[in-house]
Scaffold this active site. Sequence first.
Site, PDB file in Angstrom:
ATOM      1  N   GLU A  82       0.974  -1.305   0.004  1.00 62.37           N
ATOM      2  CA  GLU A  82      -0.147  -0.049  -0.019  1.00 62.37           C
ATOM      3  C   GLU A  82       0.842   1.219   0.008  1.00 62.37           C
ATOM      4  O   GLU A  82       0.442   2.305  -0.752  1.00 62.37           O
ATOM      5  CB  GLU A  82      -0.874   0.179   1.124  1.00 62.37           C
ATOM      6  N   HIS A 112      -9.256  -4.975  10.439  1.00 65.60           N
ATOM      7  CA  HIS A 112      -9.937  -4.838   9.191  1.00 65.60           C
ATOM      8  C   HIS A 112     -11.272  -4.117   9.296  1.00 65.60           C
ATOM      9  O   HIS A 112     -12.122  -4.095   8.551  1.00 65.60           O
ATOM     10  CB  HIS A 112     -10.351  -6.187   8.641  1.00 65.60           C
TER      11      HIS A 112
END
Lengths: 364, 325
Positions: free
Chosen positions: B60, B129
Site C-alpha cells: 500500500e 480490518h
Amino acid sequence: MSKKSPSKKAEVAVSDYDARLAPINVKLGQDEKIQLYRDMVRIRRFEERCLRSYQQGKIGGFLHLYIGQESIAVGCVSVMGDNDHIITAYRDHGHGLAVGMGMNEMMAENYGKYTGCSKGKGGSMHYFDPSRNFWGGHGIVGGQIPLGTGIAYALKYKGIKGACLAFMGDGAVNQGAVHESYNLAALWSLPVVFVIENNGYSMGTSQARSSAGPSLAERAAGYDMNWEILENGHDVLEVRDKVSQALKLAHEKSLPSVLEIRTYRYRGHSVADPDTTYRDKQEIEEYKRTKDPLMVFQNALLAEKTLTDDLVRKIDEEARAEAENSAQFAEASPYPTVEDIKKDVYWEIDNPADRKSQGALFFD
Amino acid sequence: MPVISYREALRAAMSEEIERDPNVVIMGEEVAQFNGAYKVTEGLLAKYGPKRIVDTPISEAGFIGMGVGAAMLGLRPVMELMFFSFYSVAFDQIFNNAANIRYMSGGLISCPIVLRGPANGGTNVGATHSHTPESIAAYHPGIKVVVPSNAYDAKGLMKSAIRDNDPVLFMENTILYGETCEVPEGEYLVPLGSAKVMREGKHLSIIGHGRPIQLALKAADLLKEKHQIDAEVVDLRSIRPLDEETILNSVRKTNRVLYVEEAKPFCSVGAMVACIIQEKAFDYLDAPVKRITSLDAPAIYSPPLEKIQLPTVDRIFQAALDVLK
C-alpha cells in the site's frame, strides 16, 4: 552497468576507467565545462550564505546543507533531457539550483517570505519547481521515492520517452517505502533512476551502524534491477557518465536502475547538528584535501586551460555576489499574510470559478 | 428507472469516467484479474484492458505513493484499498504527500487522486480490518472525505470525486455493496459537500453518515409507528466539505439532534457536528445533542457481540426517545 557482484565489476579494470573519455564528456565544449564548474560554485556559495543567515536567526527550522555533494546534483541534472524529471529529499538546495531555480526564490523560501518558491509555505526542505520538472523537496526520509516512481509510471502511461531521477540519502534505503518502490519499478519496468547520495551518515549514524549488507546499491539485485556504485561521486564527469547510461537504459528500454553515489557532506546533518559525536575533524579535512568536488574539477580545468585563475576568481566573486543579493532580496521581501495561510490548501478554493463542490472546506 | 446495487453503481461510475477521461486509471490489489476482492471492479479488465485496470502487489505505501506521484503529473488514479483499514500502512503517503503537496509547493502542484474502499465493521473480521477513519482523514486540511450510504449517491459522488482536483478519500461499506436502489443510467453527478434530507420530520433531526443512515431510516419508521414521532433524517454524504447549511436548517426546524455514525465516539465526525451546532444554533436547541456511535473499544470479533458494538436500530430508536424527553 554491473548487475551482479562488485567483484565482477572489478574485472572490467576499474583503474583504466577515465570519465573524461566517456562519450557524454568527450563532446563537452569549454563553455559547458565552465558552466558545470560555475553551477557547483554557485551551490557552495549559496549554501555558505544560507548558513550565515541561519546563524543570524533569519532562517527557521532546519537547514540541511549540500556542501561537499555539489558534483552529484550538477552532474545528474546536466544529463537530463526535456522529458526527464527529478525529485529529492530535504537536502534539496543543490538540486534546485541545478535545475535552474533562482537563488532569490530559494533564499526567500528559507526566510519564509511570500516571494519564495513555495510562497514561504514549504521552507528549506520543500522546494518545488514543476515548470523545471523538479517535484521537491520532501521532508520524510524515503517518502519521496514512491512519488518518483509514480512520476515514472505516469511518463510511461502517457507514452512519453522520459525518466525520473529519484534521489535519496543513504539513510533512506532502510525505509519500507523505498523497497516497495524498487519492487514496483522492477515489476513494471518503470523508467526511474534511483540515486542514493551516500554521504556515509544517516544523520549521526554511520552506514556500518545502520545498513546491513555489503553495499546499499546491491540490494537492487534482489529485484533483478541494474545497479552500480560510483566510488568517485566527487567527480562531476563520472557522475555524468554513469547517470546518463542509467537514463539511456530508462529511455530506451524502460528499465529502472539504482545508483549509489559515494559522497561526503562537510557540515552536520543539519545546521542544528553540532557534528562532534560521530566523526572526527580529520576525516572531514582529509576528504576536503583530496576529493573536494569543486577543487578536483577546478584543477582539471586549470590543467587543460579551460579555466584560468582570473576566471576562477571571477566565477567565485559572481557566485558570492549572487548569493549575497539573494539574502538581501529575501530580507526585503514581505512575509505571507494571515489570509495566505488558508490558500493553496485546496485546488477548488484557489479556483473558485471552477468549484464544483459545495459546503465548508475550512473550519474554525 | 433501473434498480442496481451499490457495488454496480460504483462500477458504473468508474466505467463512465474511464471512458470519459484517458487519464483515469484504476489500481489496487486484485482489482483486475481477480475482478475485485468485493467484485466492485468486476468485468472492468475485460472491458478496458490492463493499461486502465491495474493489479498491484500488496504494497500500500508503495502503490498509493506511486499513485500520488502519477497524479502530480496529471493522471487521475482511482486506487482501491481492499479494506480502507489498510490506509494506515500508507499513512505517510496519504497525509504527508497527497494532503500537503499542494500547500508545500505554494499551489504549484495538485493531486487529483481518489482512494476508495470499504471502511466498516459488522463482518466479523476483527479490529485490524474494521476501521472507520473518516474523522482521522477529515482532520487533514487538503483532504476531502466522502461516505455514501446508498447506491444512487455512491455513483454520483464517485464521478464527482474522480473529476475533483484535490485528493478524495471515498469510504464505502461491504454491507452496503449488495443493497439496491433506483439509479439512473448514464450521466449525473452528486456534488461533494451537499447533504441530503432523506426523510422530512419535525420532532427531531437524526443526522449522520454511512450505513447508520439506513438504520436511522428504519428507526424513524418505528418512531412514527409506535409513538407518532416524525423524525427528520439527514445524510451528510460528504464529511469534508461539510454541508453546514442543511445541518443547521434541520436543527432550526426540529430543535433536537441525534447524530448516528459507526465510528468510535472520541473526536468523531459527530463530535465535530455537535460542536458546530452548539456554536451556530445554540438558541434553537431544546436538548443536548446526543450521539450514537460504536461502543468505545477496538472492533470485537465475536459475531453476536459485534452486532451490539455497532449502532443498531434499537439503540437509535431509544436514543431518539431520550432526546425527546
